[in-house]
Scaffold this motif. Structure first.
Motif, PDB file in Angstrom:
ATOM      1  N   SER A  17      50.866  42.496  34.110  1.00 48.80           N
ATOM      2  CA  SER A  17      49.747  41.567  34.117  1.00 48.80           C
ATOM      3  C   SER A  17      50.292  40.155  34.104  1.00 48.80           C
ATOM      4  O   SER A  17      51.280  39.880  33.442  1.00 48.80           O
ATOM      5  CB  SER A  17      48.861  41.800  32.899  1.00 48.80           C
ATOM      6  OG  SER A  17      48.024  40.694  32.729  1.00 48.80           O
ATOM      7  N   MET A  18      49.608  39.278  34.837  1.00 49.12           N
ATOM      8  CA  MET A  18      50.037  37.881  34.862  1.00 49.12           C
ATOM      9  C   MET A  18      49.945  37.254  33.473  1.00 49.12           C
ATOM     10  O   MET A  18      50.703  36.368  33.140  1.00 49.12           O
ATOM     11  CB  MET A  18      49.161  37.085  35.831  1.00 49.12           C
ATOM     12  CG  MET A  18      49.550  37.206  37.273  1.00 49.12           C
ATOM     13  SD  MET A  18      51.228  36.684  37.615  1.00 49.12           S
ATOM     14  CE  MET A  18      50.995  34.929  37.855  1.00 49.12           C
TER      15      MET A  18
ATOM     16  N   GLY B 196      54.562  40.071  36.244  1.00 50.16           N
ATOM     17  CA  GLY B 196      53.266  39.627  36.767  1.00 50.16           C
ATOM     18  C   GLY B 196      52.715  40.606  37.791  1.00 50.16           C
ATOM     19  O   GLY B 196      51.525  40.877  37.832  1.00 50.16           O
TER      20      GLY B 196
ATOM     21  N   ILE C 154      50.917  37.542  41.922  1.00 51.57           N
ATOM     22  CA  ILE C 154      49.595  38.134  41.703  1.00 51.57           C
ATOM     23  C   ILE C 154      48.925  38.485  43.033  1.00 51.57           C
ATOM     24  O   ILE C 154      48.288  39.529  43.171  1.00 51.57           O
ATOM     25  CB  ILE C 154      48.704  37.189  40.840  1.00 51.57           C
ATOM     26  CG1 ILE C 154      47.372  37.864  40.493  1.00 51.57           C
ATOM     27  CG2 ILE C 154      48.392  35.879  41.524  1.00 51.57           C
ATOM     28  CD1 ILE C 154      47.479  38.763  39.322  1.00 51.57           C
TER      29      ILE C 154
ATOM     30  N   THR D 252      50.607  28.361  35.857  1.00 53.45           N
ATOM     31  CA  THR D 252      51.114  29.070  37.023  1.00 53.45           C
ATOM     32  C   THR D 252      50.984  28.164  38.239  1.00 53.45           C
ATOM     33  O   THR D 252      49.949  27.552  38.440  1.00 53.45           O
ATOM     34  CB  THR D 252      50.296  30.353  37.271  1.00 53.45           C
ATOM     35  OG1 THR D 252      50.066  30.972  36.023  1.00 53.45           O
ATOM     36  CG2 THR D 252      51.012  31.301  38.196  1.00 53.45           C
TER      37      THR D 252
ATOM     38  N   LEU E 189      44.827  35.119  34.534  1.00 56.97           N
ATOM     39  CA  LEU E 189      46.126  34.440  34.511  1.00 56.97           C
ATOM     40  C   LEU E 189      45.916  32.999  34.072  1.00 56.97           C
ATOM     41  O   LEU E 189      44.826  32.458  34.225  1.00 56.97           O
ATOM     42  CB  LEU E 189      46.854  34.502  35.859  1.00 56.97           C
ATOM     43  CG  LEU E 189      46.242  33.915  37.102  1.00 56.97           C
ATOM     44  CD1 LEU E 189      47.319  33.546  38.087  1.00 56.97           C
ATOM     45  CD2 LEU E 189      45.331  34.934  37.745  1.00 56.97           C
TER      46      LEU E 189
ATOM     47  N   GLU F 113      41.674  40.167  37.366  1.00 48.99           N
ATOM     48  CA  GLU F 113      42.928  39.819  36.685  1.00 48.99           C
ATOM     49  C   GLU F 113      42.836  38.444  36.066  1.00 48.99           C
ATOM     50  O   GLU F 113      42.338  37.510  36.684  1.00 48.99           O
ATOM     51  CB  GLU F 113      44.078  39.802  37.709  1.00 48.99           C
ATOM     52  CG  GLU F 113      44.730  41.148  37.917  1.00 48.99           C
ATOM     53  CD  GLU F 113      46.005  41.325  37.111  1.00 48.99           C
ATOM     54  OE1 GLU F 113      46.409  40.410  36.367  1.00 48.99           O
ATOM     55  OE2 GLU F 113      46.606  42.404  37.225  1.00 48.99           O
TER      56      GLU F 113
END
Lengths: 288, 439
Positions: free
Chosen positions: A258-259, A254, B261, B255, B250, B248
C-alpha cells in the motif's frame, strides 16, 4: 512479473534522485561534520534556475543543467565561506541554527523571485518507451543514466585527481591533511560546492518529471538524511547504494502492499539495519 | 587578532549605551540634567530631539484624525489560513476572496447598524494548515477584540470549534467534513456544502453525463475528509450498480512519483480515475497516468480548481469532470471577480475557497445589519439564515439549517479545447439532489 519489473524501474528512478541528494549531503558531512538542513533548498534553487534558463532564455536543457550546477556550486562555496567557516570552531549547535536560518532565507528568496505557485517545467523528453510490457518515458530513463554518469564522474574525480585525494584526506583527518600541506579551507569550500552542485543536478533532472515549487526540497532532504544514515554518515558508496535501496523499497512496498505504508517499510529497513550495524551499511566506527 | 579587538571596543560601547538606558529609566523623561552629568553638550541636543518627537506626534495625530478611512469605526473579520507552505495559494485565495468582498462593501459605504456606519477590515493570520496554530491564531484574534473568524480545513475548524461557544465568537468555517457541523457548536456555520452532497451528486450526475463509465478507481489523499469523500462516492456509485475497481489511499503531500501506484491501478482497466486531492498533485497524477498509456476519464472533487487546467490541460482535455462554484454560470460576476483578483494578487485566480471567503464576508455583513449589532455574536448568528439568498452571492447559498449546514447550487464541468465547459447545475430539494443538465 511485468508489475515487478515496472516497480523495479520506478524504484531505480526515484532512487537516482535520493542518491544524488545523499551524495552531496554525505560529502558535506564528511568534510565539515554538519547536517546541512539547507540542502533541500539548494535542490529547489537548482530546479528554479534551470527552469528559468529554459523558459526565459530558451537555453538548451542540458546546458541549463550545467549552468544551474555551476551557479549552485558558487552559492554553495559562498555559503561555506560566509556562514559555516566562521562557525567551525564554535559549538555544533551554532551550525545547526545557521543551517535552519539559511533554509528559511533561501525559501524566502525563492518565494520572492518565483512566487509560491507550482510551475511546470517547459521541457521534457515525452517519448514513451515500451519494452516487454514495461512503460517508461524517455525522460525518466535519461534521469537514470545521467545520474549514473554523475556518480561515475564523482568517483573518478575523488579517486583519480589530486583535488579528489585532498577531499578524501581532509575527510579522513583534518589536522593531518593540514600538516601535509593541503589547503584545508579551500578543500572544504570545494566539497561544499560539489555537494551543492549535485543537488542542483538532481532537481534539474527530475524537474520536468515532477513540478517545481518553493517547498519541493523538503521531502528529498528528509529522504536523503535517511539514506545517509542507512548507508553510513560520510560514506560515498553508502549514499549511492542507500539511495537506490530506499527507492526500491518504497516503490515495491507501494506497488505490492500500500502506498500509505511505503514510508513505513523504508523506516523499518532503516531500524533493522541500524540494529544490526549501528554505523550504517558502509559507516566506519565512530572514533573514541 | 584585529577583528577581535574591534569587537571588544564595540562591546564597551554597548555597555555605555546600556548605562544610558538605565539612567533614562530611573529618571524618566526629565533626563536633561542626568545626561549632562555623563557628557557635556548633550542636553541641548536632547531637548531638540524631544521637541521633534512632539511635533511628529502631533502630525501623526492630526493625520489619523483627518484621514477619512480611519475616522469611521471598523469591524474586523479574522481569516485564518495557510499563508505559507505547500498549499499557501489556497489560503491566499481564502483571504483575497474575503478582502475583495470587504472592499466591495466598503466602497458602497460600509454597513449600517443602528444608524451608525461601519467599515469592514480583514485580518489575515497564517496557521500553516496546522490545527494547533489555528488555535493560537484564534487566541490572538480574540485578544485584539475580533468577534468574527473564518477558518480553512476540517481539522483546523474542529480545533477552533472547541473555543467558539465558550469564548463567544462567530466561526464561519470553510470546511467540508460532516463532523464540523455534527459537533453541535451553535456559533459555527459552514460556508461550503458538505462533502456527501458533492460526492453523491457527482456520482448521480455521472450516470447521465458520462454513461460509458462503468469502472472507477479511487485515489484519495490520506486525510479523514478525503477518505470520507471517496467512501460516499463509492456508496452512491455501487448503489447505481456500477463498479469500484480499487480504492487506494496515499499521502499526496509526500508523494511526487505516482508510477508505483499507477502501475498497480491501471492494469485493472478503470474507465475513470477519481483523484481526491488538490490541483497540483492531481495534475501530476494526470500527467503520469497519460504517460503510462491511460486513456480514460479523470474525476475530481470540490477542492480541485482551475489550476489543474493550467498544469495538465492537455492531459485532461475532454475527459474530465470537476466541481465548480455557482458563480461560473454568471459571466459578469465571474469576470468582475477575476479582475478584482488580478488587481490585488496577480498570479492567484479565484477558486472555490475564494468564493467561500467572499460569501463569508457578505453573510457576516448582511447579518450584522439585519441583527442591528456588530458585537452580539448570538444575534448575528440568528440573523444569518434570514439573509440568504442575496444578489452578490458567489456560492449560491439558498438556505441554512439549524446545524449550520447550507443548501446551495454547484456546477459540474469538463475542460475541453482549452476551455471550461459547464455540464450541469446541481441543487437540492429535500433530501434529494436535483440535477439540471446544461445543453
Amino acid at each position: 512479473m511485468i508489475l515487478f519489473f515496472q516497480q523495479i524501474l520506478n524504484g531505480i528512478m526515484i532512487g537516482s534522485v535520493y542518491s544524488l541528494m545523499a551524495l552531496g549531503l554525505t560529502l558535506i558531512y564528511g568534510i565539515l561534520h554538519i547536517p546541512n538542513f539547507a540542502h533541500g533548498n539548494k535542490y529547489m534553487l537548482g530546479a528554479f534556475i534551470s527552469l528559468s534558463l529554459v523558459a526565459l532564455w530558451q537555453i538548451n536543457y542540458w546546458l541549463a543543467i550545467v549552468i544551474s550546477m555551476l551557479v549552485l556550486a558558487g552559492i554553495g562555496m559562498l555559503v561555506e565561506r560566509l556562514i559555516y567557516r566562521p562557525l567551525h570552531d564554535q559549538p555544533h549547535i551554532n551550525s545547526f541554527i545557521a543551517a535552519i536560518g539559511l533554509l528559511l532565507l533561501l525559501e524566502g528568496i525563492a518565494f520572492a523571485i518565483w512566487g509560491g505557485e507550482w510551475q511546470r517545467f517547459p521541457f521534457a523528453y515525452k517519448q514513451n518507451l515500451k519494452f516487454f510490457g514495461i512503460t517508461i518515458t524517455l525522460h525518466r530513463l535519461l534521469v537514470i543514466f545521467a545520474t549514473l554518469a554523475l556518480i561515475v564522474l564523482l568517483q573518478v574525480f575523488i579517486k583519480k585527481t589530486s583535488w579528489g585525494w585532498a577531499i578524501e584526506a581532509v575527510a579522513q583527518d583534518r589536522e593531518g591533511a593540514h600538516l601535509v600541506g593541503i589547503n584545508v579551507p579551500f578543500v572544504s569550500s570545494l566539497a561544499f560546492g560539489i555537494g551543492t552542485a549535485l543537488a542542483a543536478a538532481a532537481s534539474s533532472l527530475i524537474g520536468p518529471v515532477y513540478l517545481v515549487y518553493p517547498a519541493m526540497g523538503s521531502l528529498p532532504l528528509i529522504k536523503a538524511f535517511v539514506v545517509i544514515i542507512l548507508g553510513g554518515m560520510g560514506s560515498l558508496p553508502g549514499a549511492v547504494i542507500g539511495g537506490y535501496l530506499l527507492g526500491l523499497i518504497e516503490s515495491l512496498a507501494g506497488g505490492y502492499i500500500s502506498m500509505i505504508y511505503a514510508d513505513l517499510f523504508a523506516f523499518a529497513v532503516l531500524v533493522i539495519v541500524l540494529t544490526i550495524k549501528p554505523t550504517g551499511l558502509f559507516g566506519k566506527r565512530a572514533e573514541g | 587578532m584585529k577583528p577581535r579587538s574591534l569587537q571588544e571596543t564595540r562591546g564597551k560601547k554597548d555597555k555605555g549605551s546600556r548605562h544610558f538606558a538605565h539612567l533614562y529609566l530611573l529618571n524618566g523623561p526629565n533626563f536633561g540634567n542626568t545626561i549632562s552629568l555623563i557628557e557635556g553638550g548633550e542636553s541641548m541636543k536632547s531637548r531638540k530631539t524631544r521637541f521633534m518627537f512632539f511635533l511628529s506626534f502631533l502630525a501623526l495625530a492630526l493625520f489619523i484624525l483627518t484621514s477619512p478611512a480611519l475616522s469611521q469605526e471598523k469591524v474586523k473579520i479574522g481569516v485564518i489560513s495557510p499563508l505559507t507552505g505547500a498549499i499557501a495559494h489556497t489560503g491566499k485565495d481564502h483571504v483575497i476572496g474575503a478582502e475583495v468582498a470587504a472592499e466591495r462593501i466598503n466602497a458602497a459605504g460600509g454597513i449600517r447598524v443602528g444608524g451608525k456606519k461601519y467599515l469592514l477590515e480583514i485580518v489575515p493570520l497564517d496557521d500553516q494548515y496546522k490545527p494547533d496554530l489555528t488555535v493560537t491564531a484564534v487566541r490572538r484574534l480574540l485578544g485584539s477584540g475580533v468577534k468574527i473568524i473564518s477558518t480553512l480545513g476540517t481539522g483546523q475548524t474542529m480545533a477552533a470549534l472547541e473555543l467558539a461557544d465558550k469564548e463567544e465568537f462567530l466561526l464561519l468555517h470553510v470546511s467540508t467534513g460532516p463532523d464540523t457541523t455534527a459537533k453541535g457548536v451553535k456559533l459555527g456555520i459552514r460556508i461550503p456544502s458538505t462533502m456527501d452532497y458533492y460526492a453523491s451528486s457527482t456520482a448521480d450526475a455521472l450516470l447521465t453525463l458520462r454513461p460509458q463509465i462503468e469502472k472507477v478507481a479511487i485515489l484519495w489523499n490520506t486525510d479523514p475528509g478525503h477518505k470520507a469523500w471517496g467512501e460516499i462516492f463509492s456508496k452512491s456509485w455501487t448503489g447505481h450498480g456500477k463498479k469500484i475497481v480499487v480504492s487506494e489511499g496515499l499521502d499526496f503531500r509526500k508523494t511526487t512519483d505516482f508510477y508505483p501506484i499507477l502501475t498497480k491501478v491501471l492494469p485493472l482497466k478503470p474507465d475513470a480515475l477519481l483523484v481526491i486531492t488538490m490541483d497540483e498533485p492531481f495534475s501530476l497524477v494526470a500527467k503520469q497516468a497519460r504517460e503510462l498509456g491511460y486513456q480514460g476519464y479523470f474525476l475530481s472533487y470540490e477542492g480541485c480548481g482551475d489550476k489543474v487546467a493550467e498544469l495538465a490541460g492537455k492531459e485532461i482535455d475532454g475527459k474530465f469532470l470537476g466541481i465548480k462554484t455557482f458563480y461560473v454560470l454568471d459571466p459578469k460576476k465571474m469576470n468582475a471577480l477575476k479582475e478584482a483578483y488580478k488587481k490585488k494578487a496577480p498570479g492567484i485566480s479565484p477558486g472555490t475557497v475564494g468564493a467561500n471567503g467572499h460569501e463569508m464576508v457578505y453573510l457576516a455583513a448582511l447579518a450584522m445589519e439585519k441583527a442591528g449589532t456588530v458585537t452580539d455574536v448570538w444575534a448575528i448568528r440568528q440573523a444569518i439564515p434570514k439573509v440568504v439568498p442575496f444578489p452578490e452571492s458567489m456560492r449560491g447559498i439558498l438556505s441554512f439549517d439549524e446545524k449550520g449546514d447550507n443548501v446551495s447550487t454547484f456546477v459540474l464541468a469538463d475542460f475541453a479545447d482549452g476551455k471550461w465547459v459547464y455540464l450541469a447545475r446541481v441543487h437540492k430539494k429535500g433530501a434529494r439532489s436535483v440535477i439540471d443538465y446544461i445543453k
